[in-house]
Motif scaffolding. Structure first.
Motif, PDB file in Angstrom:
ATOM      1  N   PRO A  47       0.802  -1.224   0.000  1.00  0.00           N
ATOM      2  CA  PRO A  47       0.000   0.000   0.000  1.00  0.00           C
ATOM      3  C   PRO A  47       0.844   1.288   0.000  1.00  0.00           C
ATOM      4  CG  PRO A  47      -0.098  -1.088   2.150  1.00  0.00           C
ATOM      5  CD  PRO A  47       0.746  -1.955   1.267  1.00  0.00           C
ATOM      6  N   VAL A  48       0.358   2.287  -0.704  1.00  0.00           N
ATOM      7  CA  VAL A  48       0.810   3.682  -0.635  1.00  0.00           C
ATOM      8  C   VAL A  48       2.256   3.946  -1.055  1.00  0.00           C
ATOM      9  CG1 VAL A  48       0.924   5.776   0.800  1.00  0.00           C
ATOM     10  CG2 VAL A  48      -0.904   4.111   1.185  1.00  0.00           C
ATOM     11  N   LEU A  52       7.729  -3.109   2.732  1.00  0.00           N
ATOM     12  CA  LEU A  52       7.646  -3.693   4.074  1.00  0.00           C
ATOM     13  C   LEU A  52       6.250  -4.178   4.433  1.00  0.00           C
ATOM     14  CD1 LEU A  52       9.918  -1.178   5.998  1.00  0.00           C
ATOM     15  CD2 LEU A  52      10.410  -3.570   5.512  1.00  0.00           C
ATOM     16  N   ALA A  53       5.223  -3.456   3.950  1.00  0.00           N
ATOM     17  CA  ALA A  53       3.850  -3.875   4.246  1.00  0.00           C
ATOM     18  C   ALA A  53       3.262  -4.471   2.975  1.00  0.00           C
ATOM     19  CB  ALA A  53       3.027  -2.680   4.709  1.00  0.00           C
ATOM     20  N   THR A  54       2.561  -5.582   3.121  1.00  0.00           N
ATOM     21  CA  THR A  54       2.052  -6.291   1.948  1.00  0.00           C
ATOM     22  C   THR A  54       0.545  -6.507   2.051  1.00  0.00           C
ATOM     23  OG1 THR A  54       4.159  -7.429   1.776  1.00  0.00           O
ATOM     24  CG2 THR A  54       2.323  -8.407   0.577  1.00  0.00           C
ATOM     25  N   VAL A  55      -0.130  -6.269   0.932  1.00  0.00           N
ATOM     26  CA  VAL A  55      -1.565  -6.556   0.879  1.00  0.00           C
ATOM     27  C   VAL A  55      -1.729  -8.050   0.606  1.00  0.00           C
ATOM     28  CG1 VAL A  55      -3.748  -6.051  -0.289  1.00  0.00           C
ATOM     29  CG2 VAL A  55      -2.026  -4.244  -0.042  1.00  0.00           C
ATOM     30  N   THR A  56      -2.337  -8.774   1.532  1.00  0.00           N
ATOM     31  CA  THR A  56      -2.478 -10.221   1.353  1.00  0.00           C
ATOM     32  C   THR A  56      -3.869 -10.601   0.859  1.00  0.00           C
ATOM     33  OG1 THR A  56      -3.067 -10.465   3.670  1.00  0.00           O
ATOM     34  CG2 THR A  56      -0.751 -10.811   3.092  1.00  0.00           C
ATOM     35  N   GLU A  57      -4.817  -9.680   1.018  1.00  0.00           N
ATOM     36  CA  GLU A  57      -6.175  -9.992   0.591  1.00  0.00           C
ATOM     37  C   GLU A  57      -6.903  -8.687   0.327  1.00  0.00           C
ATOM     38  OE1 GLU A  57      -8.324 -12.204   3.545  1.00  0.00           O
ATOM     39  OE2 GLU A  57     -10.110 -12.319   2.290  1.00  0.00           O
ATOM     40  N   ARG A  58      -7.720  -8.691  -0.727  1.00  0.00           N
ATOM     41  CA  ARG A  58      -8.503  -7.499  -1.042  1.00  0.00           C
ATOM     42  C   ARG A  58      -9.970  -7.887  -0.937  1.00  0.00           C
ATOM     43  NH1 ARG A  58      -5.367  -4.040  -4.962  1.00  0.00           N
ATOM     44  NH2 ARG A  58      -4.534  -3.437  -2.934  1.00  0.00           N
ATOM     45  N   PRO A  61       7.135   0.023   8.084  1.00  0.00           N
ATOM     46  CA  PRO A  61       5.911  -0.315   7.347  1.00  0.00           C
ATOM     47  C   PRO A  61       4.738   0.549   7.805  1.00  0.00           C
ATOM     48  CG  PRO A  61       6.642  -2.161   8.741  1.00  0.00           C
ATOM     49  CD  PRO A  61       7.701  -1.128   8.802  1.00  0.00           C
ATOM     50  N   GLN A  62       3.901   0.887   6.847  1.00  0.00           N
ATOM     51  CA  GLN A  62       2.736   1.717   7.116  1.00  0.00           C
ATOM     52  C   GLN A  62       1.474   0.869   7.028  1.00  0.00           C
ATOM     53  OE1 GLN A  62       2.258   5.014   4.334  1.00  0.00           O
ATOM     54  NE2 GLN A  62       0.033   4.931   4.636  1.00  0.00           N
ATOM     55  N   HIS A  64     -12.308  -3.686   2.424  1.00  0.00           N
ATOM     56  CA  HIS A  64     -11.042  -3.529   3.138  1.00  0.00           C
ATOM     57  C   HIS A  64      -9.940  -4.376   2.513  1.00  0.00           C
ATOM     58  CE1 HIS A  64     -12.644  -7.087   5.420  1.00  0.00           C
ATOM     59  NE2 HIS A  64     -11.399  -7.469   5.291  1.00  0.00           N
ATOM     60  N   ASP A  65      -8.700  -3.964   2.780  1.00  0.00           N
ATOM     61  CA  ASP A  65      -7.528  -4.751   2.400  1.00  0.00           C
ATOM     62  C   ASP A  65      -6.957  -5.367   3.674  1.00  0.00           C
ATOM     63  OD1 ASP A  65      -7.758  -3.914  -0.203  1.00  0.00           O
ATOM     64  OD2 ASP A  65      -6.098  -2.475  -0.134  1.00  0.00           O
ATOM     65  N   VAL A  66      -6.484  -6.597   3.573  1.00  0.00           N
ATOM     66  CA  VAL A  66      -5.739  -7.169   4.681  1.00  0.00           C
ATOM     67  C   VAL A  66      -4.268  -6.864   4.402  1.00  0.00           C
ATOM     68  CG1 VAL A  66      -5.170  -9.268   5.945  1.00  0.00           C
ATOM     69  CG2 VAL A  66      -7.467  -8.969   4.976  1.00  0.00           C
ATOM     70  N   VAL A  67      -3.614  -6.168   5.339  1.00  0.00           N
ATOM     71  CA  VAL A  67      -2.232  -5.744   5.140  1.00  0.00           C
ATOM     72  C   VAL A  67      -1.397  -6.279   6.294  1.00  0.00           C
ATOM     73  CG1 VAL A  67      -0.687  -3.784   4.770  1.00  0.00           C
ATOM     74  CG2 VAL A  67      -3.078  -3.613   4.066  1.00  0.00           C
ATOM     75  N   THR A  68      -0.232  -6.815   5.955  1.00  0.00           N
ATOM     76  CA  THR A  68       0.598  -7.419   6.994  1.00  0.00           C
ATOM     77  C   THR A  68       2.061  -6.994   6.854  1.00  0.00           C
ATOM     78  OG1 THR A  68       1.131  -9.521   8.060  1.00  0.00           O
ATOM     79  CG2 THR A  68       0.917  -9.569   5.673  1.00  0.00           C
ATOM     80  N   SER A  69       2.763  -6.950   7.983  1.00  0.00           N
ATOM     81  CA  SER A  69       4.185  -6.596   7.953  1.00  0.00           C
ATOM     82  C   SER A  69       4.852  -7.133   9.213  1.00  0.00           C
ATOM     83  CB  SER A  69       4.361  -5.077   7.921  1.00  0.00           C
ATOM     84  OG  SER A  69       4.181  -4.539   9.209  1.00  0.00           O
TER      85      SER A  69
END
Ligand SMILES: Cc1cc2nc3c(=O)[nH]c(=O)nc-3n(C[C@H](O)[C@H](O)[C@H](O)COP(=O)(O)OP(=O)(O)OC[C@H]3O[C@@H](n4cnc5c(N)ncnc54)[C@H](O)[C@@H]3O)c2cc1C
Lengths: 320, 264
Positions: A68-69, A180-186, B144-145, B169-174
């Motif tokens: 994201p972003v 560093l941050a990853t979208v795993t599901e939308r 990470p944001q 929504h998005d699921v976001v992980t870090s």
């Protein structure tokens, strides 16, 4: 002429109205280049051409949308560094503002959010903002770097002015920190078929007076007859009657449609903060003393369960 | 788990806000100051995560002297200690300067020298409403944001959020550490208990100024802002138009009005 970069807001190439508004604004500031991130450029191309994008920088590598972003900010920063860019316009959406935030830090540039207008002047780019719920109009300039401006949706009337929309592919080597941050599901909620709340030219909102999730059909019916979006007060959202995405106000969306209809909403200051710049405001409320009536162009003192269905029927009748 | 929650003191949203003619900054004397509402959700989330992981919550605030009231409120909700960055030169700081100050405070000795796992903020302040600071802070810290979270989960090594979007929504992980901002849907902030209020009086609050952070006054405040208010004007308030009492044809009258404005 210096370039004005416009970050395209789209879902798989389906271009959001705010993008057309930004392109329209950008044309008065310089040579317009759209920046398209993700897949679907072929779908988007005609729209971008119609509204005046001379060039489209296309970055369709998967990793740009997997995080994201940050990747979008890095891409824009690269374009700013490599080109002769006079300003960057981004959609004043939650994500657009965050891209603006990171881009500003990366490029050492000032940033203005929630602009309702952007004009060129002797002092450079001047942005107009409408603050404190529309009670105060502010003009600001950027004193450092390449101006980054997040423009509020629905603030400009999009006007076509055909251009080539010539595709220029850009590749960007993302930094480790952008990944560093990853979208795993939308998770995409089922589409209602109604216009987006912030883009709609008509919004019909319901409040505590609607008194139940099932009763929102009364509000939806009028919205559908008028071709509008449905909004809700925080009281209605907190009661679980309508999704949070639909909340209008201080801690929800700011809307500025041609017509705002408030049904069963008292008009608390925090609700007004999100809707009082609407062009025309009408309200239906049982209580003649409700503060919402202080700002309406037209108000009906009555029960929304009588007034709304009758209005819906009347709109249908007029449409024939 | 070590958590820092950044809070802002804002004018109460229930009061009318105005800009000062001298310097185009918010007239803070004219209104009651309270903790930014979205930050109450950030404090609550920090406390819940700390309770689950036997962690510690530090509250960080940049703002004038009276900001201590907001720090005390977070402490009375259960946060363990506070850091207050206060300096006259900070007046008029924009998001760029604010994020620089917060980043410097987090890196300082009092800010655990950067040894935190999560930095949590509200996703928006009710006065400026820009939502810029969380993203700027992540950018500055190279972390990470994970912003606009309506749900936060962590196993001590990673953090996963549901990021609210227009379409769902998005699921976001870090991994950790990370910067998280929360929306008001996430939880129900607790009210400080009497015991909590008493305990808060004894909790440590360290005060830092720009010198302590190694920042130059020219980089912050109105002097260091990267944008400038040229002018502002107060709009005349809206006035009431036509009001009718529903006598059985209120819906029709409403539509006639809309038709007269060419809205149907
Ligand atoms: C920091 C903060 C942020 C906030 N953010 C927001 C925000 O983003 N958006 C928001 O909306 N609020 C927000 N609020 C809450 C706000 O203060 C009000 O509580 C809320 O707007 C009230 O919602 P309402 O008008 O639906 O409910 P009420 O104030 O309870 O009003 C309901 C109205 O419905 C009328 N009514 C009832 N039955 C009928 C009927 N059958 N027909 C016609 N009229 C009927 C009543 O006369 C009444 O006027 C915020 C509050 C705070 C403190």
């Amino acid at each position: 002429m210096a370039e004005i970069l416009v970050l395209v807001d789209h879902l798989d190439g389906d271009v959001k109205k705010v993008t057309l508004e930004l392109l329209t604004k950008a044309r008065s500031l310089g040579e317009v280049s759209a920046v398209f991130v993700g897949s679907g450029f072929d779908t988007a191309k005609d729209k971008l051409a119609e509204y005046g994008a001379a060039t489209v920088h296309v970055a369709d590598a998967d990793e740009l949308t997997a995080h994201p972003v940050a990747p979008k900010a890095e891409l824009l920063a690269k374009l700013v560094a490599d080109g002769d860019v006079a300003a960057v316009l981004v959609p004043g959406t939650a994500e657009g503002k965050e891209v603006a935030a990171r881009l500003a830090i990366k490029t050492g540039s000032g940033v203005i959010t929630d602009a309702v207008d952007v004009v060129a002047s002797d002092q450079g780019i001047v942005a107009e903002q409408s603050v404190f719920g529309g009670s105060t109009v502010v003009h600001s300039t950027i004193t450092r770097g390449t101006p980054v401006v997040a423009v509020r949706p629905n603030a400009t009337q999009p006007e076509p002015a055909p251009a080539a929309a010539e595709r220029v592919d850009v590749a960007v080597e993302l930094s480790a920190s952008a990944k560093l941050a990853t979208v795993t599901e939308r998770v995409v909620k089922s589409r209602t078929g109604r216009p987006d709340l912030t883009e709609a030219s008509i919004v019909v909102s319901g409040g505590r007076g609607v008194n139940g999730a099932e009763n929102f059909t009364v509000v939806e019916a009028l919205a559908d007859a008028l071709g509008g979006a449905v909004g809700a007060s925080r009281a209605a959202v907190d009661s679980g009657w309508y999704p949070h995405q639909s909340q209008v106000g201080q801690t929800g969306k700011t809307v500025s449609p041609q017509l705002y209809v408030a049904a069963g909403i008292s008009g608390a200051i925090q609700h007004r903060a999100g809707m009082q710049t609407s062009k025309t405001i009408v309200a239906v409320n049982k209580d003649a003393e409700a503060p919402i009536f202080d700002l309406v162009d037209f108000g009906v003192i009555g029960d929304l369960f009588d007034v709304l269905p009758q209005a819906t029927e009347e709109v249908a009748a007029r449409k024939g | 788990m070590k958590i820092v929650v950044c809070v802002k003191q804002v004018p109460d949203t229930a009061s009318e806000k105005a800009l000062r003619s001298e310097d185009s900054t918010l007239d803070r004397d004219a209104v009651d100051a309270v903790m930014n509402e979205m930050d109450e959700f950030a404090v609550e989330e920090a406390l819940q995560l700390a309770e689950r992981t036997d962690g510690e919550v530090t509250v960080l605030l940049m703002g004038p002297d009276q900001g201590t009231e907001t720090i005390r409120k977070a402490l009375s909700m259960g946060a363990h200690k506070g850091i207050h960055v206060v300096d006259d030169a900070l007046h008029g700081s924009d998001a760029v300067a604010t994020s620089a100050v917060l980043a410097a405070a987090l890196a300082s000795e009092e800010g655990a020298g950067g040894a935190y796992d999560l930095i949590i903020l509200g996703s928006e302040a009710s006065d400026a409403r820009t939502s810029l600071v969380p993203a700027m802070l992540a950018e500055r810290l190279g972390l990470p944001q994970l912003t606009f979270a309506q749900k936060v989960d962590t196993d001590g090594a990673n953090v996963t959020v549901e990021r609210l979007t227009d379409y769902g929504h998005d699921v976001v992980t870090s991994g950790l550490p990370a910067v998280v901002s929360v929306v008001e849907k996430i939880n129900e902030p607790r009210y400080p208990s009497f015991k909590g209020i008493m305990a808060a009086k004894k909790k440590p609050v360290s005060t830092l100024d720009l010198g302590d952070l190694g920042l130059d006054a020219a980089e912050v405040g109105a002097a260091g802002a990267w944008s400038k208010v040229e002018d502002f004007a107060v709009r005349p308030p809206r006035t009431t138009g036509e009001l009718v009492k529903d006598e059985g044809d209120g819906g029709k009258q409403l539509v006639s009005f809309l038709a007269s404005r060419k809205l149907v």
